[in-house]
Design a protein around this motif. Sequence first.
Motif, PDB file in Angstrom:
ATOM      1  N   GLU A 213     -38.538  19.351 -13.826  1.00  0.00           N
ATOM      2  CA  GLU A 213     -37.571  19.918 -14.116  1.00  0.00           C
ATOM      3  C   GLU A 213     -36.599  18.037 -13.539  1.00  0.00           C
ATOM      4  O   GLU A 213     -36.209  18.161 -14.490  1.00  0.00           O
ATOM      5  CB  GLU A 213     -37.000  20.722 -13.839  1.00  0.00           C
ATOM      6  N   ILE A 214     -36.746  17.935 -12.275  1.00  0.00           N
ATOM      7  CA  ILE A 214     -35.996  16.632 -11.845  1.00  0.00           C
ATOM      8  C   ILE A 214     -36.136  15.956 -12.237  1.00  0.00           C
ATOM      9  O   ILE A 214     -35.791  14.907 -12.162  1.00  0.00           O
ATOM     10  CB  ILE A 214     -35.852  17.562 -10.222  1.00  0.00           C
ATOM     11  N   GLU A 215     -37.498  15.404 -12.799  1.00  0.00           N
ATOM     12  CA  GLU A 215     -38.153  14.047 -13.515  1.00  0.00           C
ATOM     13  C   GLU A 215     -36.908  14.319 -14.451  1.00  0.00           C
ATOM     14  O   GLU A 215     -37.151  13.111 -14.865  1.00  0.00           O
ATOM     15  CB  GLU A 215     -39.477  14.141 -13.093  1.00  0.00           C
ATOM     16  N   LEU A 216     -36.817  15.331 -15.765  1.00  0.00           N
ATOM     17  CA  LEU A 216     -36.186  14.640 -16.664  1.00  0.00           C
ATOM     18  C   LEU A 216     -35.481  14.610 -16.455  1.00  0.00           C
ATOM     19  O   LEU A 216     -34.445  13.867 -16.654  1.00  0.00           O
ATOM     20  CB  LEU A 216     -36.709  16.165 -17.933  1.00  0.00           C
ATOM     21  N   VAL A 217     -34.241  15.294 -15.512  1.00  0.00           N
ATOM     22  CA  VAL A 217     -32.803  14.985 -15.129  1.00  0.00           C
ATOM     23  C   VAL A 217     -32.595  13.529 -14.646  1.00  0.00           C
ATOM     24  O   VAL A 217     -31.925  12.828 -15.570  1.00  0.00           O
ATOM     25  CB  VAL A 217     -31.884  16.009 -14.293  1.00  0.00           C
ATOM     26  N   LEU A 218     -33.692  13.249 -13.626  1.00  0.00           N
ATOM     27  CA  LEU A 218     -33.582  11.521 -13.635  1.00  0.00           C
ATOM     28  C   LEU A 218     -33.416  10.484 -14.763  1.00  0.00           C
ATOM     29  O   LEU A 218     -32.887   9.501 -14.740  1.00  0.00           O
ATOM     30  CB  LEU A 218     -34.093  11.340 -12.388  1.00  0.00           C
ATOM     31  N   GLU A 219     -34.545  11.533 -15.086  1.00  0.00           N
ATOM     32  CA  GLU A 219     -34.985  10.117 -16.390  1.00  0.00           C
ATOM     33  C   GLU A 219     -33.495  10.117 -17.518  1.00  0.00           C
ATOM     34  O   GLU A 219     -33.606   8.924 -17.848  1.00  0.00           O
ATOM     35  CB  GLU A 219     -36.155  10.298 -16.842  1.00  0.00           C
ATOM     36  N   VAL A 220     -32.728  10.833 -17.821  1.00  0.00           N
ATOM     37  CA  VAL A 220     -31.730  11.377 -18.685  1.00  0.00           C
ATOM     38  C   VAL A 220     -30.659  10.481 -18.267  1.00  0.00           C
ATOM     39  O   VAL A 220     -30.376   9.289 -18.457  1.00  0.00           O
ATOM     40  CB  VAL A 220     -31.577  12.732 -19.234  1.00  0.00           C
ATOM     41  N   LYS A 221     -30.239  10.154 -16.326  1.00  0.00           N
ATOM     42  CA  LYS A 221     -29.698   9.756 -15.849  1.00  0.00           C
ATOM     43  C   LYS A 221     -30.100   8.071 -16.177  1.00  0.00           C
ATOM     44  O   LYS A 221     -29.044   6.836 -16.616  1.00  0.00           O
ATOM     45  CB  LYS A 221     -29.205   9.478 -14.790  1.00  0.00           C
ATOM     46  N   LYS A 222     -30.807   8.327 -15.678  1.00  0.00           N
ATOM     47  CA  LYS A 222     -31.301   6.097 -15.863  1.00  0.00           C
ATOM     48  C   LYS A 222     -31.205   5.846 -17.654  1.00  0.00           C
ATOM     49  O   LYS A 222     -30.491   4.710 -17.509  1.00  0.00           O
ATOM     50  CB  LYS A 222     -32.673   6.511 -14.668  1.00  0.00           C
ATOM     51  N   GLU A 223     -32.289   6.616 -18.425  1.00  0.00           N
ATOM     52  CA  GLU A 223     -31.724   6.001 -19.243  1.00  0.00           C
ATOM     53  C   GLU A 223     -31.139   6.060 -19.885  1.00  0.00           C
ATOM     54  O   GLU A 223     -30.541   5.359 -21.440  1.00  0.00           O
ATOM     55  CB  GLU A 223     -33.263   6.811 -20.160  1.00  0.00           C
ATOM     56  N   LEU A 224     -29.635   6.793 -20.011  1.00  0.00           N
ATOM     57  CA  LEU A 224     -29.034   7.162 -20.777  1.00  0.00           C
ATOM     58  C   LEU A 224     -27.548   7.518 -20.522  1.00  0.00           C
ATOM     59  O   LEU A 224     -26.544   7.008 -21.130  1.00  0.00           O
ATOM     60  CB  LEU A 224     -29.095   8.939 -22.008  1.00  0.00           C
ATOM     61  N   LEU A 225     -26.839   7.375 -19.111  1.00  0.00           N
ATOM     62  CA  LEU A 225     -25.976   7.933 -18.495  1.00  0.00           C
ATOM     63  C   LEU A 225     -26.067   6.775 -17.711  1.00  0.00           C
ATOM     64  O   LEU A 225     -24.335   6.382 -17.445  1.00  0.00           O
ATOM     65  CB  LEU A 225     -26.317   9.494 -17.684  1.00  0.00           C
ATOM     66  N   ASP A 226     -26.534   6.440 -16.577  1.00  0.00           N
ATOM     67  CA  ASP A 226     -26.452   5.618 -16.388  1.00  0.00           C
ATOM     68  C   ASP A 226     -24.904   4.085 -17.192  1.00  0.00           C
ATOM     69  O   ASP A 226     -26.629   3.275 -18.102  1.00  0.00           O
ATOM     70  CB  ASP A 226     -27.268   4.040 -15.549  1.00  0.00           C
ATOM     71  N   GLY A 227     -23.923   3.614 -16.348  1.00  0.00           N
ATOM     72  CA  GLY A 227     -23.080   2.459 -17.366  1.00  0.00           C
ATOM     73  C   GLY A 227     -22.866   2.641 -18.312  1.00  0.00           C
ATOM     74  O   GLY A 227     -22.016   2.082 -18.445  1.00  0.00           O
ATOM     75  N   ILE A 228     -22.517   4.582 -18.323  1.00  0.00           N
ATOM     76  CA  ILE A 228     -21.922   4.540 -19.473  1.00  0.00           C
ATOM     77  C   ILE A 228     -20.998   6.305 -19.259  1.00  0.00           C
ATOM     78  O   ILE A 228     -20.160   6.547 -19.297  1.00  0.00           O
ATOM     79  CB  ILE A 228     -21.340   5.236 -20.785  1.00  0.00           C
ATOM     80  N   TYR A 229     -20.764   6.697 -17.474  1.00  0.00           N
ATOM     81  CA  TYR A 229     -20.491   7.085 -16.894  1.00  0.00           C
ATOM     82  C   TYR A 229     -18.638   6.696 -16.161  1.00  0.00           C
ATOM     83  O   TYR A 229     -19.280   5.319 -14.884  1.00  0.00           O
ATOM     84  CB  TYR A 229     -20.674   8.958 -16.239  1.00  0.00           C
ATOM     85  N   THR A 230     -18.005   7.289 -15.147  1.00  0.00           N
ATOM     86  CA  THR A 230     -16.763   7.640 -14.370  1.00  0.00           C
ATOM     87  C   THR A 230     -17.087   8.186 -13.577  1.00  0.00           C
ATOM     88  O   THR A 230     -17.665   9.401 -13.382  1.00  0.00           O
ATOM     89  CB  THR A 230     -15.799   6.754 -14.674  1.00  0.00           C
ATOM     90  N   GLU A 231     -17.120   7.873 -12.051  1.00  0.00           N
ATOM     91  CA  GLU A 231     -17.374   8.296 -10.784  1.00  0.00           C
ATOM     92  C   GLU A 231     -16.175   9.031 -10.756  1.00  0.00           C
ATOM     93  O   GLU A 231     -15.832   8.333  -9.751  1.00  0.00           O
ATOM     94  CB  GLU A 231     -18.079   7.804  -9.362  1.00  0.00           C
ATOM     95  N   LYS A 232     -16.073  10.146 -10.484  1.00  0.00           N
ATOM     96  CA  LYS A 232     -14.655  11.229 -10.214  1.00  0.00           C
ATOM     97  C   LYS A 232     -14.185  11.525  -8.358  1.00  0.00           C
ATOM     98  O   LYS A 232     -15.486  12.859  -8.493  1.00  0.00           O
ATOM     99  CB  LYS A 232     -14.586  11.918 -11.102  1.00  0.00           C
TER     100      LYS A 232
END
Length: 245
Positions: A213-232
């Motif tokens: 589960e954690i591996e998949l979450v990290l893959e989503v973050k790396k492949e899709l979310l990194d670079g397109i989110y704002t840290e709040k």
Amino acid sequence: MKSYKICPCSSFDKSKFKQDKLSLNTNQHNLVGLDVIPEPITEIFRSVLGTVYEDFDAYRIEHEHNVNVNGRYFNTYFDHFLRKGEIMGYHSESKNLLLLSGKKDDIIDFTKYTSNTDSLNISTIEVDMAQLLEKLTSVNLVWFKFKGSMIRASALMGEHIERTDEFNQAKEVGEISTLSFYLEDANRNTHPIMVTHDGAVVLQTNYPDLSKEIELVLEVKKELLDGIYTEKPIGKKNKNLVNNH
């Protein structure tokens, strides 16, 4: 379904643990009496699960928060009560991440509460859903939220709904809050995934172990979310938004 909220974590002072428990209450007292209003208690416990994936250590979080609701307990009437939420947290020091899994209301209140303590410093993220949509080859579920309308939210479901007129019409007047799609991993296995604008990754099928589960979450973050989110940053510690890069 199981949800993981992604929280950047700049510090987690594990030296504050007393035995296997860390209390985050800044003004906790032990007074007992009818005239004393009990304070909500938030505590983090080391989990017996230990390290569950790479250097992600598991923690159990008990977080009490006030719920405004009318009710009765035998002959005692109340207009609010303290709810104890149970959240699982997975912290990686090398990745500066804390993944939170549990009920959404409990997690939202817990993240706000962390602004009161120096033992744990986390942020939340806000995903640019329009940019995420551009990265996806297809979408099978989308939620829109609307401002200034009698309809607050609506959903569309189906294969390749991003190609439909209904999708384009809703996108013109609303904002995308949730996208559901299939993710293909390195072994060409597909996984149903949902991502929300506030940085939660929802796994829409069951997996045999927590590490997957954690591996998949990290893959989503790396492949899709990194670079397109704002840290709040949360609360009084920081007031400015930090752009992800």
